[in-house]
Design an enzyme around this catalytic site. Structure first.
Site: not given
Ligand code: NDP
Ligand code: 2IT
Length: 445
Positions: A125, A165
């Site tokens: 990461k 992420d």
């Molecule tokens: P984004 O940046 O696209 O979206 C994040 C969302 O969560 C936004 O709505 C944001 O609000 C909100 N948010 C962020 N931090 C906080 C907080 N501290 N408290 C409350 N709300 C919060 O990120 P992703 O959707 O890509 O990722 C979301 C989660 O999923 C993370 O934990 C990430 O590690 C996990 N993840 C992501 C993957 C991916 O492929 N993208 C894969 C696997 C896991 P705002 O719009 O106001 O910023």
């Molecule tokens: O938390 C996760 O698994 C991710 N943000 C996606 C990682 C990736 O390599 O696609």
């Protein structure tokens, strides 16, 4: 004192300030007790002592120039945690809260998640305390170029393949890919989540949210149920949340909430994912706009944990770590919630997880439930290697297959080690065994 407890204590002693990392290590290691008892070779080979120590940590300065001509400095990092079963793989988080403890927790989780996908990917990461919010595209570009100027020295298609992420979406990946290509003079699959025009995979943007829903769907199916008629509470409104909302809706469920950092939405008629996508991905605006555009929807400014007060059958935390606390778990249970699937990484605190499990909630931890994102990144790497692109339907079918397999791998491992129904232990054990065996086979390294 047990082997597990000794290693947890050693981690706490070595890095007492790394609370998120300690939380992740505690959750994983405590659930490995049955497999460690059955396999003394893991202790004999010091697998736990080795697995909690990253193979490499790179931390670096990221200087860039803002639109006013002022020099800004951020901190960048990459934690290359474990390469026993494949090149390092994992996302990059861009958020002011990023620190070493957070990136270590995420990299540690990634080891087991990637193993569960069955694809050959190690765990890593990275990220920076840079905040893309409120920055112009050109500022984001200059930051990404500077970040990649250093990161490029440490990654590569067969070494370490970063992805998105929180705060890192298609725009950021594009700028980083462009800079890597310039520096190295090579066009390789060094990042995933790329645009379709330059090596990205169809269905990668959708993959984490869809995968989460496919895994929960498999659980429902195995219990003679489906999403049809189910009420679902979603926390978050980013990449993962948007496509989870879309897929739940397609399968006949109704998502009644979503949130951002400033507030949350209650839409009793069912959240329209296209409106959320337009506001959050295109306009990069506040969810407050949703209530202006959708009749009957309420916007609540303030703590987004309000979503957990809305009665639901299924809760999908899709925002960030530690966003579902014990009080939220109690409310969910009192309101009849039966399933919690973590779209985010470690959104549920340890005591909340235990409370949910003790009260009959089927709980699916992030490393199983959100593995569809990195799995599809693995599929993007395969397509890049063979210089071919698969259709949306092909990728989506493979993703679904992988999620169904993860569900059963975790379920089977839990049964095998006497903790039936405990998907936290099942996922941790199933992910761990493959990595541990590979580490033993490769000798002390
Ligand atoms: P984004 O940046 O696209 O979206 C994040 C969302 O969560 C936004 O709505 C944001 O609000 C909100 N948010 C962020 N931090 C906080 C907080 N501290 N408290 C409350 N709300 C919060 O990120 P992703 O959707 O890509 O990722 C979301 C989660 O999923 C993370 O934990 C990430 O590690 C996990 N993840 C992501 C993957 C991916 O492929 N993208 C894969 C696997 C896991 P705002 O719009 O106001 O910023
Ligand atoms: O938390 C996760 O698994 C991710 N943000 C996606 C990682 C990736 O390599 O696609």
């Amino acid at each position: 004192m047990s082997y597990v407890q000794r290693v947890i204590d050693a981690v706490k002693e070595k890095d007492p300030d790394q609370e998120l990392f300690i939380q992740a290590v505690t959750e994983v290691l405590e659930s490995l007790e049955p497999v460690l008892d059955a396999h003394p070779e893991y202790e004999a080979n010091a697998i736990l002592e080795r697995i909690v120590e990253p193979e490499r940590v790179v931390m670096f300065r990221v200087p860039w120039v803002d639109d006013n001509g002022k020099v800004q400095v951020n901190r960048g990092m990459r934690v290359q945690f474990n390469s026993a079963i494949g090149p390092y793989k994992g996302g990059l988080r861009l958020d002011p809260s990023v620190n070493l403890s957070m990136i270590k927790f995420l990299g540690f989780e990634q080891i087991f998640k990637n193993s569960l996908t069955t694809l050959p990917m190690g765990g890593a990461k990275g990220g920076s305390d840079f905040d893309p919010k409120g920055k112009s595209d050109m500022e984001v570009m200059r930051f990404c170029q500077s970040f990649m100027t250093e990161l490029a020295k440490h990654i590569g298609a067969d070494t370490d393949v970063p992805a998105g992420d929180i705060g890192t979406g298609g725009r950021e990946i594009g700028y980083m890919f462009g800079q890597y290509k310039r520096l190295r003079n090579e066009f390789t699959g060094v990042l995933t989540g790329k645009g379709l025009q330059y090596g990205g995979s169809l269905a990668r943007p959708e993959a984490t949210g869809y995968g989460l829903v496919y895994l929960v769907e498999e659980h429902l199916k195995c219990n003679g149920e489906s999403f049809e008629g189910k009420t679902v509470a979603v926390h978050g409104s980013g990449n993962v949340a948007i496509y989870a909302i879309q897929k739940v809706t397609q399968l006949g469920g109704k998502v009644v909430t979503c949130s951002d950092r400033k507030g949350w939405i209650y839409d009793p008629e069912g959240v329209d994912y296209e409106i959320v996508k337009q506001i959050k991905e295109v306009e990069r605006g506040s969810l407050a706009l949703y209530a202006e555009r959708k009749a009957g929807a309420e916007y609540h400014e303030g703590d987004a944990r309000g979503v957990w007060t809305i009665p639901c059958d299924i809760a999908l935390p899709c925002a960030a770590q530690n966003t579902l606390f014990i009080e939220d778990a109690q409310t969910l249970v009192a309101n009849g919630c039966k399933i919690v699937g973590e779209g985010a990484n470690m959104p549920t605190t340890l005591d909340a997880t235990k409370y949910l499990q003790a009260n009959g909630v089927a709980f699916f931890p992030g490393k199983a439930a959100n593995a569809g994102g990195v799995a599809t990144s693995g599929l993007e790497m395969s397509q890049n290697s063979e210089r071919l692109s698969w259709t949306f339907e092909e990728v989506d079918a493979k993703l679904k297959d992988i999620m169904v397999n993860i569900y059963h791998a975790a379920d089977d491992a839990a049964k095998e080690y006497g903790v039936e129904g405990d998907f936290v232990a099942g996922a941790n054990i199933a992910g761990f065994v493959k990595v541990a065996d590979a580490m033993i086979a490769q000798g002390v390294c």
